[in-house]
Every structure is written in C-alpha cells, then in structure tokens.
Design an enzyme around this catalytic site. Structure first.
Site, mmCIF file in Angstrom:
data_model
loop_
_atom_site.group_PDB
_atom_site.id
_atom_site.type_symbol
_atom_site.label_atom_id
_atom_site.label_comp_id
_atom_site.label_asym_id
_atom_site.label_seq_id
_atom_site.Cartn_x
_atom_site.Cartn_y
_atom_site.Cartn_z
ATOM 1 N N THR A 371 0.902 -1.142 0.000
ATOM 2 C CA THR A 371 0.000 0.000 0.000
ATOM 3 C C THR A 371 0.938 1.188 0.000
ATOM 4 O O THR A 371 2.133 1.013 0.224
ATOM 5 C CB THR A 371 -0.842 -0.069 1.297
ATOM 6 O OG1 THR A 371 -1.607 -1.259 1.243
ATOM 7 C CG2 THR A 371 -1.745 1.118 1.497
ATOM 8 N N THR A 389 -4.177 1.811 -2.216
ATOM 9 C CA THR A 389 -3.605 0.462 -2.254
ATOM 10 C C THR A 389 -4.140 -0.369 -3.403
ATOM 11 O O THR A 389 -5.205 -0.089 -3.954
ATOM 12 C CB THR A 389 -3.935 -0.271 -0.932
ATOM 13 O OG1 THR A 389 -3.251 -1.516 -0.901
ATOM 14 C CG2 THR A 389 -5.425 -0.518 -0.767
ATOM 15 N N SER A 442 -11.052 -2.166 5.650
ATOM 16 C CA SER A 442 -9.638 -1.816 5.457
ATOM 17 C C SER A 442 -8.986 -1.499 6.792
ATOM 18 O O SER A 442 -9.666 -1.246 7.784
ATOM 19 C CB SER A 442 -9.562 -0.567 4.568
ATOM 20 O OG SER A 442 -8.237 -0.082 4.489
ATOM 21 N N GLY A 463 1.045 -1.509 5.076
ATOM 22 C CA GLY A 463 1.381 -2.610 5.987
ATOM 23 C C GLY A 463 0.210 -3.466 6.416
ATOM 24 O O GLY A 463 0.286 -4.153 7.440
ATOM 25 N N GLY A 464 -0.902 -3.431 5.650
ATOM 26 C CA GLY A 464 -2.032 -4.293 5.990
ATOM 27 C C GLY A 464 -2.497 -4.023 7.406
ATOM 28 O O GLY A 464 -2.581 -2.879 7.833
#
Ligand code: DON
Length: 562
Positions: A371, A389, A442, A463-464
């Site tokens: 992202t 992202t 998200s 970084g999720g």
C-alpha cells in the site's frame, strides 16, 4: 562502451548520493512526502504553481501510479483525510467495492472451505476500482488548479519515461524469474526490445499514458465510461473476472465524517469505516491516555506491555464490529471511541501478566506488501493524509496490456468464510462478509492530528493490518514522547492483532533483555525485518515550519518541500 559492472556501480552511487533517507526535510511554503521522491517533487511543483494540498496529493497520487506501481494506482482504491486552513476536517472514501455478481460464498468449494488463494490470486479477487473517482471528487470539491494540470505530469512520466529505480529493477527481475508468476507481470517492465531496463534508464509506459490521457480529458468518465470501461469489462469476461460496465458506471466515491478523538489536548482525525483505522487508533490512544508513562518509559517492558494489551483489545473489537457502514448501520462507533469505554477496557489490563486472546473469538491474518501513503501541506495551512492500495504488492498481478495498469486484489479483505473464525487468523464475523456493492473492511489509517485548529502531525503507512499499529506508535511517539518525526518513524514498531496471540517485532530494534522480561510475563514473539513505511509531516504553526520525513524502509521515498 562502459563496462557493465562499472556502469552499475556508477549509477548505484549516483542514486545513493541522491537518497535523502529519513533525514528531516524542512520547508515553509509546502511539503510532500511519498514513496517516490520524483513523485513528491511533482507534488511540490504543483504547490509552487499555486495549487493547494489537495492538488498536490492528486498530482502525486497519479504520479505514483507511474513510478511506484507496486501500490500507487488507478486500479485500486483508498482514503483521504483533509484538514482545511480553518481546521475543518473531512474524509473521502474511494475504497473498492464488490462487483454486483459477488456472493458471500464465492470463494468456497463444495465442502464450504476457502479455495486456497482464490480471493487473492484470481480475476475474481478484483474489486471495482475507486481511485480515479476519489481523486476526481477531491478535485471537484476542494481542488484549486485545473484537473488537466494535475494529471499531465504523470502522463509525461509515463510517456517520456523516468529513471528506472532500484525497487523497480529488483521487482522486474523477480517477476521475470518467477515460474508461477503471471504473464502480465513478466512482461510489465520490459522495453520494446523485450529487455528489463537497467537502473537509471528511462522507463516508458505508453499504454498507461494513453489511459491517463482519457482521464485527463474526460475526468472520471474517462475511466468509468467509454473505451477504458469497455476494455476493462471485456478483459474481465475473458479472464473470469466479475466486473461489468454497469459496475464501473455505478461506482461513486463517498465523503464521510472523520473519526475524531483527542489525546491530552491534541485532536485526532482519522478514517471512519469502511476503514477500521480511525476507530481502532482512537480506542488505543484513549487507552494510552490512562497510562502512566513516568512508570513506563519509552521502549521499557512496561511501555511495550501497555501497547500490546491495547492492541489486543482494540483488534478484538475491530474483528467483532467493523465493516462497510452502508451495510452495517449499527456499528457502535461512539462507544468504541469513547473515554468511558477505554476506562472499562483499561481496567482489564494486568501490568504484571499478558492477557489471553480467546481463540474462539476474533482475529485476522497479516497482510503482505503493499500500500502507499502520502502526506501533503500547503502554504495556506491545508493538509492531506492519503493512503491508497492495490492490496498485495502489484495487486492481483493481473491487468490488460492495452490499458497498462494493474488491477487490485482487494476482495481478499472481505471475510471469506461466513461464521469461521480460527486461531490461525481467519475471521468469519458478519459485518465484513461479501455482498454485492459492499466495500471490504480496510486497515488504512490516514491521520491528521490537530493542535488549536491547525495541523500538527500528518501521518500514515502501508502494511495491511499492521498499519493501525504503526500509525498508533508513531503518533504516540510524537505526542507523548515528543520525538522528532524522523525518529518517531524509525523507532521500534511492534504489532499484536488479537489473534494469532503473538507479538511481531522489528528485528534488531527490540532489546533481547526486554523481550525476555515480556516473555516471562506470558507474551510470545515473532521477529520480522521491518514494519510499515511511514510518510509524515509535523507542523509548527508559530514558526510556520513544516518538517517532513519518509521511512528508510523505502529507499526511493522522500520528503520534498520549498
Ligand atoms: O486496506 C487494507 O487494509 C489492505 N488492503 C492494505 C494492504 C496493505 O497495506 C499491504 N501492504 N503493505
């Protein structure tokens, strides 16, 4: 001709010399921090022309779709948090949506199990892109310069080329050698002659330039209607994707009220659902306000224990409650972000022992790369925090060669198997199950902290699921520990997400002595090389001084100002 090794070395040295790393960059008139230095510079050029922070963010974002295709995109989605010069904050949601033909069990086999990777590595993993609609809405509502002026620099980069950097060079080689990779990515970086560009060579993307020209000339309709929409829809049909022309025509970005919290006199503004970022960030900051940092100095076992216990609790709440608000009208946002709720949650923290995450309840797997986040500020006092992202690095790794951009694989952010939550990290809770036209939950956490109605910190990261925690720690480092922005970004980051019940930490940055103390309290650890890539600006409103820094984790990133 120059010997190949010598040439390699020279270009390497030149690129290294120009890397600003994380050293701070100061400016008085405007600042852009992003994952690619040349894109940050494009944003600053827009500011110099009289554009505002929104204009700079739009131009930088289009440029990143060219220079940083791992995450910069027109085929994905994201969020903007915008604070205007009067301290008023709004957010724009341009998250991808599930196509009309999506169903809650679309990734399951006949036994009701998830078909491995089907929600990430197939054309069915692609959500309806939101980026172009989001950037267009940002411009229509808050932009100053003409739309064309903002898209043109990216077209120039795609058409005339820009210097191929080391990140791209490494990715190009990786995709070329990968046996199970996609044809699209194998060919993505190749020159007309079929070779991988050398670092420093001008890399051109003619198809992407044509796609961008339609966006420049027709605005959002240049993407969601007309020949681009037709090409997307026919590619989907041929490759088993679900997105139709109707899906594209129906896509709308949405302006939403920010999540608002406060910490010791600072105002925190962040992204509301369909991102979990703002709610979880504010819940954790509220918990920290109750802590005594005189007894929990920075990087002490007590400090890290407090962080872990806050993360454990807030991520459990995330898994239980959060999803697309348009499909979940009863999300208890006020309660989760209230000081009273934090009091109750804080009371359960034992300063001498790790709590236990209940494996019959909630949790979620970690995300891979990538992202990207960008922060901008202008001389008028406006600030933008934007994260967008493709989900994985290079998204679905699929795309139409005619269009030249990469499709996301964001459908993988939905809970894939209704009702199934396990300690390996899969969540099955209702709020984030798949439904037609729903936005997947998200973790992106674009955030602006205000002080006396002026921006004080503009921050965000990729970084999720780790995003919320890296933004949380960086924010705490600046507000509580009074760190400089570059130090705050580079300091140790840890991550706990309820389940799996383990602490992930950045290798070499956590003292083994501290780790042992925490282990004796019941925490378990897993090391990771790096977490996040934070792009931040702090602002001193008295001196009118902007300070920018980008994470050394991204060698091509940079803060640029004037
Ligand atoms: O929206 C989300 O939370 C994820 N799709 C973000 C993925 C991500 O950050 C991967 N990158 N580093």
């Amino acid at each position: 001709m120059m010997n190949r090794t010598l040439r390699f070395f020279l270009i390497n040295s030149i690129l290294l010399l120009s890397i600003q790393g994380t050293a701070q960059t100061y400016a008085k008139n405007g600042m852009v921090v992003s994952s690619d230095r040349t894109s940050s510079e494009i944003g600053v050029e827009i500011l110099k022309k009289g554009g505002n922070a929104i204009d700079a963010a739009i131009a930088t974002a289009f440029s990143l779709a060219v220079t940083h295709p791992a995450a910069g995109n027109i085929g994905g989605g994201g969020f903007i948090v915008f604070m205007n010069r009067d301290g008023k904050v709004t957010t724009l949601d341009f998250r991808e949506k599930a196509p009309l033909a999506a169903t809650p069990d679309m990734y399951l086999d006949d036994d009701g199990k998830v078909i491995e990777d089907s929600n990430h590595k197939t054309a069915k993993a692609i959500g309806v892109p939101g980026t172009v609609a989001g950037l267009y809405m940002a411009h229509q509502k808050y932009g100053k310069l003409s739309w064309k002026e903002l898209v043109q620099p990216a077209i120039d980069q795609a058409e005339k080329g820009f210097p191929f950097n080391w990140s791209l060079y490494r990715a190009a080689n990786r995709f070329h050698e990968q046996e199970d990779g996609t044809e699209f990515m194998k060919n993505y970086f190749l020159t007309k002659k079929g070779t991988i560009p050398e670092p420093g060579d001008l890399w051109k993307q003619p198809q992407l330039a044509e796609t961008l020209k339609l966006i420049r000339d027709k605005g959002r309709d240049g993407f969601y209607k007309g020949s681009t929409a037709t090409k997307i829809a026919s590619w989907m049909k041929e490759n088993g994707g679900l997105i139709t022309k109707k899906d594209l025509k129906k896509y709308e970005a949405i302006e939403r009220k920010p999540i608002q919290g406060n910490y010791k006199g600072y105002d925190i503004y962040s992204m509301p659902p369909p991102s979990s970022g703002g709610v979880v960030l504010v819940e954790m900051m509220n918990l920290m306000e109750l802590a005594d940092f005189k007894k929990a100095e920075f990087n002490s076992a007590a400090h890290l224990h407090l962080l872990i216990e806050a993360m454990r609790r807030a991520y459990a709440d995330r898994a239980e409650h959060l999803g697309d608000p348009d499909f979940n009208p009863d999300i208890p946002i006020e309660k989760l972000t209230s000081k009273a709720f934090a009091q109750k949650r804080f009371a359960g923290i034992d300063m001498s022992r790790a709590s236990v995450s209940d494996s019959t309840k909630y949790g979620h797997p970690y995300d891979g790369e990538s992202t990207t986040h960008l922060s901008t500020m202008d001389k008028f006092g406006n600030a933008v925090s934007m994260t967008y992202t493709l989900e994985y690095s290079y998204g679905s790794k699929l795309g139409s060669t005619e269009l030249g951009f990469i499709f996301n694989n964001e459908m993988g952010d939905f809970n894939p198997q209704p009702g199934i939550t396990n300690s390996r990290g899969q969540i099955g809770s209702q709020p984030n199950l798949i439904a037609p036209e729903k936005r997947m939950l998200s973790s992106m956490t674009p955030t602006i902290v205000g002080k006396n109605g002026k921006p004080y910190l503009v921050i965000g990261s990729p970084g999720g699921r780790t995003i919320i925690n890296t933004v949380f720690q960086t924010t705490l480092n600046v507000l509580e520990f009074e760190m400089r922005i570059d130090k705050a970004i580079e300091a140790l980051k840890i991550h706990h997400q309820w389940l799996p019940d383990q602490v992930v930490y950045e290798k070499d940055l956590l003292s083994p002595d501290t780790r042992k103390i925490l282990e004796s309290m019941g925490h378990t650890f897993r090391e990771r090389y790096n977490m996040g890539a934070l792009m931040g600006i702090t602002y001193d409103s008295d001196k009118k001084l902007m300070t920018g820094a980008s994470d050394a984790a991204q060698p091509d990133s940079g803060a640029s100002g004037y």
